[in-house]
Write a protein that holds these residues in place. Structure first.
Motif, PDB file in Angstrom:
ATOM      1  N   THR A 188       1.507   6.857  14.732  1.00  0.00           N
ATOM      2  CA  THR A 188       1.138   7.132  13.341  1.00  0.00           C
ATOM      3  C   THR A 188      -0.285   6.694  13.039  1.00  0.00           C
ATOM      4  OG1 THR A 188       3.439   6.845  12.653  1.00  0.00           O
ATOM      5  CG2 THR A 188       1.768   6.674  10.928  1.00  0.00           C
ATOM      6  N   ASN A 189      -1.019   7.561  12.367  1.00  0.00           N
ATOM      7  CA  ASN A 189      -2.353   7.247  11.858  1.00  0.00           C
ATOM      8  C   ASN A 189      -2.331   7.478  10.354  1.00  0.00           C
ATOM      9  OD1 ASN A 189      -4.728   6.714  13.903  1.00  0.00           O
ATOM     10  ND2 ASN A 189      -3.159   7.940  14.923  1.00  0.00           N
ATOM     11  N   ILE A 190      -2.687   6.433   9.617  1.00  0.00           N
ATOM     12  CA  ILE A 190      -2.601   6.444   8.162  1.00  0.00           C
ATOM     13  C   ILE A 190      -4.009   6.486   7.572  1.00  0.00           C
ATOM     14  CG2 ILE A 190      -1.810   5.150   6.142  1.00  0.00           C
ATOM     15  CD1 ILE A 190       0.348   3.900   7.977  1.00  0.00           C
ATOM     16  N   LEU A 191      -4.171   7.347   6.570  1.00  0.00           N
ATOM     17  CA  LEU A 191      -5.474   7.494   5.916  1.00  0.00           C
ATOM     18  C   LEU A 191      -5.695   6.382   4.894  1.00  0.00           C
ATOM     19  CD1 LEU A 191      -5.369  11.344   5.305  1.00  0.00           C
ATOM     20  CD2 LEU A 191      -6.140  10.094   7.324  1.00  0.00           C
ATOM     21  N   LEU A 192      -6.937   5.996   4.718  1.00  0.00           N
ATOM     22  CA  LEU A 192      -7.254   4.969   3.724  1.00  0.00           C
ATOM     23  C   LEU A 192      -7.065   5.531   2.324  1.00  0.00           C
ATOM     24  CD1 LEU A 192     -10.393   2.932   4.850  1.00  0.00           C
ATOM     25  CD2 LEU A 192      -7.986   2.472   5.205  1.00  0.00           C
ATOM     26  N   SER A 193      -6.327   4.804   1.527  1.00  0.00           N
ATOM     27  CA  SER A 193      -6.120   5.119   0.114  1.00  0.00           C
ATOM     28  C   SER A 193      -6.764   4.007  -0.705  1.00  0.00           C
ATOM     29  CB  SER A 193      -4.621   5.176  -0.177  1.00  0.00           C
ATOM     30  OG  SER A 193      -4.026   3.902   0.096  1.00  0.00           O
TER      31      SER A 193
ATOM     32  N   PHE B 155       0.815  -1.211   0.000  1.00  0.00           N
ATOM     33  CA  PHE B 155       0.000   0.000   0.000  1.00  0.00           C
ATOM     34  C   PHE B 155       0.849   1.261   0.000  1.00  0.00           C
ATOM     35  CE2 PHE B 155       0.654  -0.536   4.590  1.00  0.00           C
ATOM     36  CZ  PHE B 155       0.870   0.769   5.018  1.00  0.00           C
ATOM     37  N   GLN B 156       0.227   2.326  -0.479  1.00  0.00           N
ATOM     38  CA  GLN B 156       0.792   3.667  -0.419  1.00  0.00           C
ATOM     39  C   GLN B 156      -0.318   4.593   0.036  1.00  0.00           C
ATOM     40  OE1 GLN B 156       2.372   4.621  -4.260  1.00  0.00           O
ATOM     41  NE2 GLN B 156       3.990   3.105  -4.123  1.00  0.00           N
ATOM     42  N   SER B 157       0.019   5.519   0.927  1.00  0.00           N
ATOM     43  CA  SER B 157      -0.974   6.464   1.409  1.00  0.00           C
ATOM     44  C   SER B 157      -0.246   7.656   2.027  1.00  0.00           C
ATOM     45  CB  SER B 157      -1.891   5.797   2.445  1.00  0.00           C
ATOM     46  OG  SER B 157      -2.999   6.651   2.723  1.00  0.00           O
ATOM     47  N   VAL B 158      -0.970   8.371   2.876  1.00  0.00           N
ATOM     48  CA  VAL B 158      -0.385   9.478   3.646  1.00  0.00           C
ATOM     49  C   VAL B 158      -0.854   9.339   5.089  1.00  0.00           C
ATOM     50  CG1 VAL B 158      -0.206  11.097   1.717  1.00  0.00           C
ATOM     51  CG2 VAL B 158      -2.294  11.051   3.081  1.00  0.00           C
ATOM     52  N   ASP B 159      -0.047   9.880   5.988  1.00  0.00           N
ATOM     53  CA  ASP B 159      -0.470   9.891   7.387  1.00  0.00           C
ATOM     54  C   ASP B 159      -1.249  11.171   7.662  1.00  0.00           C
ATOM     55  OD1 ASP B 159       1.439  11.937   7.746  1.00  0.00           O
ATOM     56  OD2 ASP B 159       2.870  10.622   8.738  1.00  0.00           O
ATOM     57  N   MET B 160      -1.665  11.366   8.879  1.00  0.00           N
ATOM     58  CA  MET B 160      -2.487  12.527   9.241  1.00  0.00           C
ATOM     59  C   MET B 160      -1.756  13.853   9.050  1.00  0.00           C
ATOM     60  SD  MET B 160      -5.616  11.710  10.114  1.00  0.00           S
ATOM     61  CE  MET B 160      -6.134  13.184  10.968  1.00  0.00           C
ATOM     62  N   GLU B 161      -0.420  13.809   9.006  1.00  0.00           N
ATOM     63  CA  GLU B 161       0.360  15.028   8.786  1.00  0.00           C
ATOM     64  C   GLU B 161       0.646  15.278   7.310  1.00  0.00           C
ATOM     65  OE1 GLU B 161       1.419  12.762  11.372  1.00  0.00           O
ATOM     66  OE2 GLU B 161       0.125  14.005  12.635  1.00  0.00           O
ATOM     67  N   GLY B 162       0.174  14.392   6.441  1.00  0.00           N
ATOM     68  CA  GLY B 162       0.381  14.554   5.005  1.00  0.00           C
ATOM     69  C   GLY B 162       1.659  13.921   4.488  1.00  0.00           C
ATOM     70  N   ASN B 163       2.402  13.208   5.336  1.00  0.00           N
ATOM     71  CA  ASN B 163       3.627  12.535   4.913  1.00  0.00           C
ATOM     72  C   ASN B 163       3.285  11.265   4.146  1.00  0.00           C
ATOM     73  OD1 ASN B 163       5.329  14.347   6.453  1.00  0.00           O
ATOM     74  ND2 ASN B 163       4.595  13.248   8.252  1.00  0.00           N
ATOM     75  N   LYS B 164       4.024  10.998   3.073  1.00  0.00           N
ATOM     76  CA  LYS B 164       3.812   9.767   2.320  1.00  0.00           C
ATOM     77  C   LYS B 164       4.237   8.584   3.182  1.00  0.00           C
ATOM     78  CE  LYS B 164       4.200  11.737  -2.252  1.00  0.00           C
ATOM     79  NZ  LYS B 164       4.850  11.704  -3.555  1.00  0.00           N
ATOM     80  N   VAL B 165       3.401   7.547   3.165  1.00  0.00           N
ATOM     81  CA  VAL B 165       3.640   6.337   3.944  1.00  0.00           C
ATOM     82  C   VAL B 165       3.333   5.146   3.046  1.00  0.00           C
ATOM     83  CG1 VAL B 165       2.991   5.053   6.019  1.00  0.00           C
ATOM     84  CG2 VAL B 165       2.851   7.534   6.023  1.00  0.00           C
ATOM     85  N   ASP B 166       4.113   4.079   3.201  1.00  0.00           N
ATOM     86  CA  ASP B 166       3.798   2.849   2.487  1.00  0.00           C
ATOM     87  C   ASP B 166       4.014   1.659   3.414  1.00  0.00           C
ATOM     88  OD1 ASP B 166       6.547   2.264   2.506  1.00  0.00           O
ATOM     89  OD2 ASP B 166       6.834   2.902   0.434  1.00  0.00           O
ATOM     90  N   TYR B 167       3.916   0.470   2.851  1.00  0.00           N
ATOM     91  CA  TYR B 167       3.981  -0.756   3.652  1.00  0.00           C
ATOM     92  C   TYR B 167       5.296  -0.916   4.410  1.00  0.00           C
ATOM     93  CZ  TYR B 167       6.797  -2.789  -0.091  1.00  0.00           C
ATOM     94  OH  TYR B 167       7.786  -3.041  -1.005  1.00  0.00           O
ATOM     95  N   THR B 168       6.335  -0.164   4.024  1.00  0.00           N
ATOM     96  CA  THR B 168       7.617  -0.278   4.725  1.00  0.00           C
ATOM     97  C   THR B 168       7.561   0.304   6.139  1.00  0.00           C
ATOM     98  OG1 THR B 168       8.471   1.770   3.753  1.00  0.00           O
ATOM     99  CG2 THR B 168       8.933  -0.298   2.570  1.00  0.00           C
ATOM    100  N   VAL B 169       6.454   0.957   6.493  1.00  0.00           N
ATOM    101  CA  VAL B 169       6.284   1.465   7.850  1.00  0.00           C
ATOM    102  C   VAL B 169       6.335   0.315   8.859  1.00  0.00           C
ATOM    103  CG1 VAL B 169       3.750   1.413   7.919  1.00  0.00           C
ATOM    104  CG2 VAL B 169       4.968   3.120   9.257  1.00  0.00           C
ATOM    105  N   LEU B 170       6.075  -0.888   8.410  1.00  0.00           N
ATOM    106  CA  LEU B 170       6.079  -2.063   9.287  1.00  0.00           C
ATOM    107  C   LEU B 170       7.480  -2.612   9.511  1.00  0.00           C
ATOM    108  CD1 LEU B 170       3.093  -3.921   7.576  1.00  0.00           C
ATOM    109  CD2 LEU B 170       3.003  -2.462   9.617  1.00  0.00           C
ATOM    110  N   GLN B 171       8.393  -2.320   8.621  1.00  0.00           N
ATOM    111  CA  GLN B 171       9.731  -2.900   8.681  1.00  0.00           C
ATOM    112  C   GLN B 171      10.517  -2.356   9.867  1.00  0.00           C
ATOM    113  OE1 GLN B 171      11.237  -2.223   4.719  1.00  0.00           O
ATOM    114  NE2 GLN B 171      10.021  -3.896   3.884  1.00  0.00           N
ATOM    115  N   GLY B 172      11.336  -3.218  10.417  1.00  0.00           N
ATOM    116  CA  GLY B 172      12.168  -2.830  11.548  1.00  0.00           C
ATOM    117  C   GLY B 172      11.480  -2.978  12.894  1.00  0.00           C
ATOM    118  N   LYS B 173      10.240  -3.429  12.890  1.00  0.00           N
ATOM    119  CA  LYS B 173       9.495  -3.648  14.132  1.00  0.00           C
ATOM    120  C   LYS B 173       9.139  -5.122  14.233  1.00  0.00           C
ATOM    121  CE  LYS B 173       9.437   0.639  15.321  1.00  0.00           C
ATOM    122  NZ  LYS B 173      10.207   1.123  16.454  1.00  0.00           N
TER     123      LYS B 173
END
Length: 186
Positions: free
Chosen positions: A132-137, A42-60
């Motif tokens: 982080t809160n991510i908007l539905l895309s 997935f690709q989307s944006v968070d509540m601050e407008g920053n681009k976010v994708d599935y890599t947000v899960l990596q490293g955790k």
């Protein structure tokens, strides 16, 4: 003899058609999507407008994905506890990612449903949430997250987006969430 063969032939044809019709075409799915887990690449944006994708899960080691909505009292009531958990477990390879499922962002950056973004901002501010809160895309709506019909719904994912344990529907107490997280981290 002919009466026996005809039903067998019909059954064989139906069986073959069933096999070819129900399989779907998974071969066209990209490796990135398959490797990205239950929410895909997935690709989307968070509540601050920053681009976010599935890599947000990596490293955790473990990510708690909490689908909530601005109109859901139980969702909002548990958010301060989730914030506390987010901070307390951060050094254990754990994170929480929220998805306000009634805030949908279009490809052009506009919102599909007027007013809910501001409502989500207010909920996040009022509950003190910093995770982080991510908007539905579109790509998230096409994933398993787009199939959420009861809120809150919570998933636990590994760093590759693969589901760990059960899907939890409904809110839980601080102690209940801690118990679940402790067992998944063990």
């Amino acid at each position: 003899m002919k009466k026996r063969i005809l039903p067998i032939l019909i059954a064989a044809v139906i069986f073959c058609l069933t096999l070819t019709a129900c399989g779907g075409n998974k071969a066209t799915e990209s490796n990135a999507t398959k490797d990205a887990g239950i929410f895909g690449a997935f690709q989307s944006v968070d509540m601050e407008g920053n681009k976010v994708d599935y890599t947000v899960l990596q490293g955790k080691k473990l990510t708690m994905v909490n689908a909530w909505a601005t109109f859901c009292g139980p969702c909002i009531n548990e958010m301060p506890d989730l914030e506390k958990i987010s901070k307390e477990y951060a050094d254990k390879g754990f994170q929480i990612v929220g998805f306000p499922i009634d805030v949908v962002v279009n490809a052009d950056g506009t919102y599909a449903n007027d007013g809910t973004f501001e409502e989500a901002e207010k909920v996040i501010k009022d509950t003190g949430v910093t995770y982080t809160n991510i908007l539905l895309s579109d790509s998230l709506i096409e994933s398993e997250l787009g199939e959420v019909y009861t809120i809150p719904t919570t998933y636990f994912l590994d760093e590759n987006g693969k589901q760990i344990g059960d899907v939890y529907v409904g809110s839980k107490s601080y102690d209940d969430w801690c118990s679940i997280i402790d067992s998944l981290l063990a």
